[in-house]
Scaffold this motif. Structure first.
Motif, PDB file in Angstrom:
ATOM      1  N   GLN B   2       0.827  -1.200   0.000  1.00 55.43           N
ATOM      2  CA  GLN B   2       0.000   0.000   0.000  1.00 55.43           C
ATOM      3  C   GLN B   2       0.867   1.258   0.000  1.00 55.43           C
ATOM      4  OE1 GLN B   2      -0.020  -2.259   2.498  1.00 55.43           O
ATOM      5  NE2 GLN B   2      -1.945  -3.380   2.330  1.00 55.43           N
ATOM      6  N   THR B   3       0.422   2.234  -0.734  1.00 51.63           N
ATOM      7  CA  THR B   3       1.110   3.523  -0.750  1.00 51.63           C
ATOM      8  C   THR B   3       0.083   4.644  -0.680  1.00 51.63           C
ATOM      9  OG1 THR B   3       1.115   3.549  -3.162  1.00 51.63           O
ATOM     10  CG2 THR B   3       3.091   2.716  -2.075  1.00 51.63           C
ATOM     11  N   ILE B   4       0.521   5.776  -0.184  1.00 51.70           N
ATOM     12  CA  ILE B   4      -0.347   6.941  -0.103  1.00 51.70           C
ATOM     13  C   ILE B   4       0.366   8.119  -0.737  1.00 51.70           C
ATOM     14  CG2 ILE B   4       0.449   7.326   2.276  1.00 51.70           C
ATOM     15  CD1 ILE B   4      -2.305   8.642   2.803  1.00 51.70           C
ATOM     16  N   HIS B   5      -0.343   8.843  -1.563  1.00 49.89           N
ATOM     17  CA  HIS B   5       0.222   9.988  -2.254  1.00 49.89           C
ATOM     18  C   HIS B   5      -0.552  11.235  -1.866  1.00 49.89           C
ATOM     19  CE1 HIS B   5       2.502   7.251  -4.835  1.00 49.89           C
ATOM     20  NE2 HIS B   5       1.406   6.546  -4.931  1.00 49.89           N
ATOM     21  N   GLN B   6       0.172  12.268  -1.546  1.00 48.90           N
ATOM     22  CA  GLN B   6      -0.454  13.530  -1.160  1.00 48.90           C
ATOM     23  C   GLN B   6       0.258  14.650  -1.893  1.00 48.90           C
ATOM     24  OE1 GLN B   6      -0.438  14.216   3.098  1.00 48.90           O
ATOM     25  NE2 GLN B   6      -0.978  16.361   2.830  1.00 48.90           N
ATOM     26  N   TRP B   7      -0.518  15.528  -2.474  1.00 50.37           N
ATOM     27  CA  TRP B   7       0.099  16.664  -3.174  1.00 50.37           C
ATOM     28  C   TRP B   7      -0.800  17.886  -3.145  1.00 50.37           C
ATOM     29  CZ3 TRP B   7      -2.164  12.508  -5.506  1.00 50.37           C
ATOM     30  CH2 TRP B   7      -3.180  12.755  -6.420  1.00 50.37           C
ATOM     31  N   PRO B   8      -0.189  19.086  -3.305  1.00 52.48           N
ATOM     32  CA  PRO B   8       1.238  19.318  -3.494  1.00 52.48           C
ATOM     33  C   PRO B   8       1.998  19.253  -2.171  1.00 52.48           C
ATOM     34  CG  PRO B   8       0.085  21.402  -3.466  1.00 52.48           C
ATOM     35  CD  PRO B   8      -0.978  20.341  -3.357  1.00 52.48           C
ATOM     36  N   ALA B   9       3.309  19.288  -2.231  1.00 49.16           N
ATOM     37  CA  ALA B   9       4.121  19.255  -1.017  1.00 49.16           C
ATOM     38  C   ALA B   9       4.127  20.615  -0.327  1.00 49.16           C
ATOM     39  CB  ALA B   9       5.549  18.829  -1.352  1.00 49.16           C
ATOM     40  N   THR B  10       4.151  21.656  -1.100  1.00 47.81           N
ATOM     41  CA  THR B  10       4.088  23.012  -0.540  1.00 47.81           C
ATOM     42  C   THR B  10       3.144  23.843  -1.385  1.00 47.81           C
ATOM     43  OG1 THR B  10       5.981  23.765  -1.833  1.00 47.81           O
ATOM     44  CG2 THR B  10       6.430  22.943   0.364  1.00 47.81           C
ATOM     45  N   LEU B  11       2.537  24.821  -0.742  1.00 48.89           N
ATOM     46  CA  LEU B  11       1.559  25.655  -1.434  1.00 48.89           C
ATOM     47  C   LEU B  11       1.503  27.007  -0.745  1.00 48.89           C
ATOM     48  CD1 LEU B  11      -0.554  25.495  -3.712  1.00 48.89           C
ATOM     49  CD2 LEU B  11      -2.215  24.761  -2.000  1.00 48.89           C
ATOM     50  N   VAL B  12       1.583  28.062  -1.532  1.00 49.15           N
ATOM     51  CA  VAL B  12       1.416  29.418  -1.023  1.00 49.15           C
ATOM     52  C   VAL B  12       0.218  30.016  -1.736  1.00 49.15           C
ATOM     53  CG1 VAL B  12       2.459  31.688  -0.732  1.00 49.15           C
ATOM     54  CG2 VAL B  12       3.898  29.635  -0.620  1.00 49.15           C
ATOM     55  N   GLN B  13      -0.770  30.410  -0.952  1.00 44.09           N
ATOM     56  CA  GLN B  13      -2.012  30.911  -1.528  1.00 44.09           C
ATOM     57  C   GLN B  13      -2.396  32.237  -0.884  1.00 44.09           C
ATOM     58  OE1 GLN B  13      -2.548  28.897  -4.362  1.00 44.09           O
ATOM     59  NE2 GLN B  13      -4.709  28.736  -3.760  1.00 44.09           N
ATOM     60  N   PRO B  14      -2.985  33.140  -1.644  1.00 41.51           N
ATOM     61  CA  PRO B  14      -3.443  34.397  -1.034  1.00 41.51           C
ATOM     62  C   PRO B  14      -4.738  34.196  -0.255  1.00 41.51           C
ATOM     63  CG  PRO B  14      -3.907  34.377  -3.391  1.00 41.51           C
ATOM     64  CD  PRO B  14      -3.126  33.139  -3.107  1.00 41.51           C
ATOM     65  N   VAL B  15      -4.938  35.070   0.703  1.00 43.06           N
ATOM     66  CA  VAL B  15      -6.192  35.063   1.462  1.00 43.06           C
ATOM     67  C   VAL B  15      -7.367  35.217   0.511  1.00 43.06           C
ATOM     68  CG1 VAL B  15      -7.576  36.396   3.102  1.00 43.06           C
ATOM     69  CG2 VAL B  15      -5.176  35.956   3.585  1.00 43.06           C
ATOM     70  N   GLY B  16      -8.394  34.416   0.742  1.00 40.38           N
ATOM     71  CA  GLY B  16      -9.595  34.506  -0.084  1.00 40.38           C
ATOM     72  C   GLY B  16      -9.586  33.598  -1.293  1.00 40.38           C
ATOM     73  N   SER B  17      -8.469  32.967  -1.563  1.00 42.61           N
ATOM     74  CA  SER B  17      -8.402  32.068  -2.721  1.00 42.61           C
ATOM     75  C   SER B  17      -8.908  30.677  -2.319  1.00 42.61           C
ATOM     76  CB  SER B  17      -6.966  31.987  -3.232  1.00 42.61           C
ATOM     77  OG  SER B  17      -6.125  31.395  -2.260  1.00 42.61           O
ATOM     78  N   PRO B  18      -9.280  29.860  -3.307  1.00 48.72           N
ATOM     79  CA  PRO B  18      -9.740  28.500  -2.989  1.00 48.72           C
ATOM     80  C   PRO B  18      -8.568  27.554  -2.749  1.00 48.72           C
ATOM     81  CG  PRO B  18      -9.862  28.883  -5.335  1.00 48.72           C
ATOM     82  CD  PRO B  18      -9.412  30.179  -4.720  1.00 48.72           C
TER      83      PRO B  18
END
Lengths: 114, 112
Positions: B2-18
């Motif tokens: 079994q493996t688990i994948h999660q992405w993205p590793a890093t994320l920078v988002q502005p306030v109010g964005s989805p």
């Protein structure tokens, strides 16, 4: 409420020494599971060892062993012959048999010094 | 295995964005799936868990939501991010009704 307490925010020992991390928990359940997880600087959460509450024998995994005292609700982790790679945050976690959700302690930062 | 994948590793988002964080598990069927948040230097806080497709339980009221469109896919979303949503998010899975959880590599979210 079910809680997990790790009373040592940070510990440091010399390489090759033995170190014990403490964990206590509070529950009215009789059947449950206990875990120690390791989170190195990479932030990957890695299972170190698990213990079923109905088992009296303490779990061991190579250099890692636990001292499970059910009456005292204590679940400490002993790391023998510590290595530099053991440097990490260590989290104690509790899972009641009734709902299988993990309840986490706040963690202990362990530093192994060369 | 079994493996688990999660992405993205890093994320920078502005306030109010989805927001949309995705997690998929391979090699097992009908897993329990979890989203956790970890504040800096702290333990894990369970946000959501799911025991099956379309079945989502929320542990804390918040600005986030979760969905499970497929058996082995778990998505964490927000319509409008807040500064307080910044943190490290971990996806995990476990065998139904028992055992330890296995974690993805995490996503560091910074809301600016």
């Amino acid at each position: 409420a079910q809680t997990v307490t790790q009373s040592q925010p940070e510990m440091s020992v010399q390489e090759a020494e033995t170190v014990t991390l403490s964990c206590t928990y509070d529950t009215s359940e009789n059947n449950y599971y206990l875990f120690w997880y390791k989170q190195p600087p990479s932030r990957q959460m890695i299972l170190v060892i698990r213990q079923e509450a109905y088992k009296q024998q303490n779990a061991t995994e190579n250099r890692f062993s636990v001292n499970f005292q059910k009456a005292a609700k204590s679940f400490s982790l002993k790391i023998s012959d510590s290595q530099l790679g053991d440097t990490a945050m260590y989290f104690c976690a509790f899972m009641p048999d009734s709902n299988y959700q993990l309840i986490w302690g706040a963690g202990t930062k362990l530093i192994i010094k060369p | 295995s079994q493996t688990i994948h999660q992405w993205p590793a890093t994320l920078v988002q502005p306030v109010g964005s989805p927001l949309s964080l995705e997690c998929t598990v391979e090699g097992t069927s009908n897993p329990n799936l979890y989203w956790y948040r970890q504040a800096a230097g702290r333990g894990l806080q369970l946000l959501f868990y799911s025991v099956g497709i379309g079945q989502i339980s929320s542990e804390v009221p918040q600005n986030l939501s979760a969905s499970r469109p497929q058996d082995r896919q778990f998505i964490l979303s927000s319509k409008k991010l807040l500064l307080s949503d910044s943190g490290f998010y971990l996806c995990a899975w476990s065998v139904v009704l028992n055992t330890e959880a296995f974690f993805g590599q995490g996503t560091r979210l910074t809301v600016v």
